[in-house]
Motif scaffolding. Structure first.
Motif, mmCIF file in Angstrom:
data_model
loop_
_atom_site.group_PDB
_atom_site.id
_atom_site.type_symbol
_atom_site.label_atom_id
_atom_site.label_comp_id
_atom_site.label_asym_id
_atom_site.label_seq_id
_atom_site.Cartn_x
_atom_site.Cartn_y
_atom_site.Cartn_z
ATOM 1 N N SER A 110 -1.209 -6.042 -9.429
ATOM 2 C CA SER A 110 -0.672 -6.281 -8.086
ATOM 3 C C SER A 110 0.384 -7.385 -8.117
ATOM 4 O O SER A 110 1.399 -7.295 -7.434
ATOM 5 C CB SER A 110 -1.788 -6.623 -7.102
ATOM 6 N N GLY A 111 0.157 -8.416 -8.923
ATOM 7 C CA GLY A 111 1.149 -9.482 -9.067
ATOM 8 C C GLY A 111 2.426 -8.985 -9.706
ATOM 9 O O GLY A 111 3.537 -9.346 -9.279
ATOM 10 N N LEU A 132 -3.803 -4.863 -5.091
ATOM 11 C CA LEU A 132 -4.402 -6.032 -4.447
ATOM 12 C C LEU A 132 -5.632 -5.615 -3.646
ATOM 13 O O LEU A 132 -6.671 -6.275 -3.706
ATOM 14 C CB LEU A 132 -3.381 -6.739 -3.552
ATOM 15 N N SER A 133 -5.535 -4.517 -2.928
ATOM 16 C CA SER A 133 -6.682 -4.058 -2.142
ATOM 17 C C SER A 133 -7.870 -3.706 -3.041
ATOM 18 O O SER A 133 -9.017 -3.993 -2.700
ATOM 19 C CB SER A 133 -6.299 -2.861 -1.267
ATOM 20 N N THR A 172 0.084 -14.479 -5.314
ATOM 21 C CA THR A 172 1.338 -15.153 -4.997
ATOM 22 C C THR A 172 1.842 -15.987 -6.171
ATOM 23 O O THR A 172 3.051 -16.115 -6.361
ATOM 24 C CB THR A 172 1.211 -16.050 -3.747
ATOM 25 N N GLY A 173 0.916 -16.523 -6.967
ATOM 26 C CA GLY A 173 1.318 -17.271 -8.167
ATOM 27 C C GLY A 173 2.034 -16.391 -9.173
ATOM 28 O O GLY A 173 3.082 -16.760 -9.708
ATOM 29 N N ILE A 174 1.462 -15.211 -9.414
ATOM 30 C CA ILE A 174 2.108 -14.268 -10.341
ATOM 31 C C ILE A 174 3.486 -13.884 -9.801
ATOM 32 O O ILE A 174 4.478 -13.850 -10.543
ATOM 33 C CB ILE A 174 1.240 -13.014 -10.567
ATOM 34 N N GLY A 193 -3.301 -24.082 -11.853
ATOM 35 C CA GLY A 193 -4.009 -23.882 -10.589
ATOM 36 C C GLY A 193 -4.678 -22.519 -10.515
ATOM 37 O O GLY A 193 -5.822 -22.392 -10.083
ATOM 38 N N ALA A 194 -3.971 -21.475 -10.953
ATOM 39 C CA ALA A 194 -4.546 -20.130 -10.930
ATOM 40 C C ALA A 194 -5.740 -20.023 -11.873
ATOM 41 O O ALA A 194 -6.765 -19.416 -11.538
ATOM 42 C CB ALA A 194 -3.478 -19.096 -11.305
#
Length: 108
Positions: free
Chosen positions: A9-10, A46-47, A63-65, A96-97
């Motif tokens: 998803s990322g 993502l879902s 969001t990080g990816i 952080g991830a």
């Protein structure tokens, strides 16, 4: 498997934002198609990941990816600045991830 869906998803998010850039305001058909297909893959995966991974962890990593991938592709494909400080901040996002994954409470 949920973590694989989250990774995909990322990557879809990176493809989507790249497609938007290449679409030139949705005037270029190939860029527009890349944005739409990547966006679908991103949200679908993502879902699927959210079935097992807490939303707070999944969204932050997604969001990080997307952020990391967008910065790196901006540097490689679009001639954006390769400032070393950007790499430092990318490392901070990765740390952080990883921290979120390790503290996700046994989910995933």
């Amino acid at each position: 498997m949920a973590w694989l869906f989250l990774l995909l998803s990322g990557l879809g998010e990176v493809g989507g934002v790249t497609g938007i850039k290449l679409s030139n305001g949705f005037k270029n058909a190939r860029g527009t198609l890349l944005a739409l297909c990547s966006g679908f893959v991103s949200f679908y995966c993502l879902s699927r990941s959210l079935q097992e991974i807490p939303i707070s962890t999944a969204y932050a990593i997604w969001t990080g990816i997307g952020s990391i991938g967008s910065v790196l592709l901006g540097m490689l494909l679009f001639g954006e600045s390769k400032d070393k400080r950007k790499l430092l901040f990318i490392a901070m996002i990765i740390i952080g991830a990883a921290g979120l994954k390790f503290t996700s409470g046994g989910h995933g």
